[in-house]
Write a protein that holds these residues in place. Structure first.
Motif, PDB file in Angstrom:
ATOM      1  N   TYR A   1       0.820  -1.193   0.000  1.00 20.47           N
ATOM      2  CA  TYR A   1       0.000   0.000   0.000  1.00 20.47           C
ATOM      3  C   TYR A   1       0.863   1.256   0.000  1.00 20.47           C
ATOM      4  O   TYR A   1       1.949   1.262   0.557  1.00 20.47           O
ATOM      5  CB  TYR A   1      -0.905   0.014   1.225  1.00 20.47           C
ATOM      6  CG  TYR A   1      -1.922  -1.099   1.235  1.00 20.47           C
ATOM      7  CD1 TYR A   1      -2.984  -1.069   0.353  1.00 20.47           C
ATOM      8  CD2 TYR A   1      -1.807  -2.160   2.115  1.00 20.47           C
ATOM      9  CE1 TYR A   1      -3.929  -2.082   0.354  1.00 20.47           C
ATOM     10  CE2 TYR A   1      -2.750  -3.174   2.121  1.00 20.47           C
ATOM     11  CZ  TYR A   1      -3.812  -3.128   1.237  1.00 20.47           C
ATOM     12  OH  TYR A   1      -4.733  -4.132   1.253  1.00 20.47           O
ATOM     13  N   ILE A   2       0.333   2.314  -0.594  1.00 19.12           N
ATOM     14  CA  ILE A   2       1.039   3.586  -0.585  1.00 19.12           C
ATOM     15  C   ILE A   2       0.711   4.332   0.706  1.00 19.12           C
ATOM     16  O   ILE A   2      -0.310   4.077   1.340  1.00 19.12           O
ATOM     17  CB  ILE A   2       0.665   4.447  -1.816  1.00 19.12           C
ATOM     18  CG1 ILE A   2      -0.844   4.726  -1.837  1.00 19.12           C
ATOM     19  CG2 ILE A   2       1.113   3.786  -3.101  1.00 19.12           C
ATOM     20  CD1 ILE A   2      -1.262   5.729  -2.882  1.00 19.12           C
ATOM     21  N   SER A   4      -0.701   7.179   2.768  1.00 20.91           N
ATOM     22  CA  SER A   4      -1.678   8.263   2.681  1.00 20.91           C
ATOM     23  C   SER A   4      -2.346   8.351   4.044  1.00 20.91           C
ATOM     24  O   SER A   4      -2.224   7.432   4.868  1.00 20.91           O
ATOM     25  CB  SER A   4      -2.725   7.975   1.598  1.00 20.91           C
ATOM     26  OG  SER A   4      -3.558   6.893   1.986  1.00 20.91           O
ATOM     27  N   SER A  28       4.087  -2.567   3.727  1.00 16.78           N
ATOM     28  CA  SER A  28       4.441  -1.156   3.701  1.00 16.78           C
ATOM     29  C   SER A  28       4.536  -0.664   5.135  1.00 16.78           C
ATOM     30  O   SER A  28       3.754  -1.069   5.995  1.00 16.78           O
ATOM     31  CB  SER A  28       3.365  -0.332   2.992  1.00 16.78           C
ATOM     32  OG  SER A  28       3.268  -0.670   1.643  1.00 16.78           O
ATOM     33  N   PRO A  47       6.938   2.647   1.880  1.00 16.38           N
ATOM     34  CA  PRO A  47       5.896   2.678   0.855  1.00 16.38           C
ATOM     35  C   PRO A  47       6.387   3.340  -0.435  1.00 16.38           C
ATOM     36  O   PRO A  47       7.059   4.370  -0.399  1.00 16.38           O
ATOM     37  CB  PRO A  47       4.781   3.514   1.495  1.00 16.38           C
ATOM     38  CG  PRO A  47       5.016   3.395   2.967  1.00 16.38           C
ATOM     39  CD  PRO A  47       6.502   3.272   3.122  1.00 16.38           C
ATOM     40  N   GLY A  48       6.092   2.711  -1.543  1.00 22.58           N
ATOM     41  CA  GLY A  48       6.467   3.248  -2.846  1.00 22.58           C
ATOM     42  C   GLY A  48       7.892   2.927  -3.266  1.00 22.58           C
ATOM     43  O   GLY A  48       8.298   3.256  -4.372  1.00 22.58           O
ATOM     44  N   SER A  50      10.079   0.274  -4.450  1.00 21.64           N
ATOM     45  CA  SER A  50      10.084  -1.090  -4.972  1.00 21.64           C
ATOM     46  C   SER A  50      11.401  -1.809  -4.692  1.00 21.64           C
ATOM     47  O   SER A  50      11.418  -3.020  -4.486  1.00 21.64           O
ATOM     48  CB  SER A  50       9.775  -1.097  -6.469  1.00 21.64           C
ATOM     49  OG  SER A  50      10.710  -0.311  -7.177  1.00 21.64           O
TER      50      SER A  50
END
Length: 102
Positions: A1-2, A4, A28, A47-48, A50
């Protein structure tokens, strides 16, 4: 998940299913997950990122003792949020509100 505002509050039920099934979890680094699982229980990645995720996959793939340790630790953490534990806390809160002496 990102990362936020929403995802820092949301929880992945899939992570709970994996833990209950005895599978290691890579997640994440979100506040919601860090609230429930210790660093020794889950492989957290930024997160984000890779590359960080890939590194965690490789690390767990190459280290069966780490996998075993994380699975055991995550299962312990899961017990802290089991229905048996949480329902008792919830019942205590409700009883304190109802029977609070004035």
């Amino acid at each position: 998940y990102i990362a936020s505002d929403y995802m820092h509050l949301a929880l992945s039920t899939k992570a709970f299913e994996y833990v209950a099934s005895g599978l290691p979890v890579i997640s994440s680094r979100l506040r919601s997950m860090e609230t429930i699982f210790r660093k020794s229980s889950v492989s957290f990645f930024e997160p984000g990122n890779s590359q960080d995720f890939a590194n965690k996959v490789i690390e767990l793939s190459n280290n069966p003792e780490l996998r075993k340790s994380q699975v055991s630790s995550a299962y312990e953490d899961l017990q802290n949020v089991s229905w048996k534990v949480v329902s008792a806390k919830y019942e205590s809160v409700i009883n304190n509100l109802i029977y609070k002496k004035k």
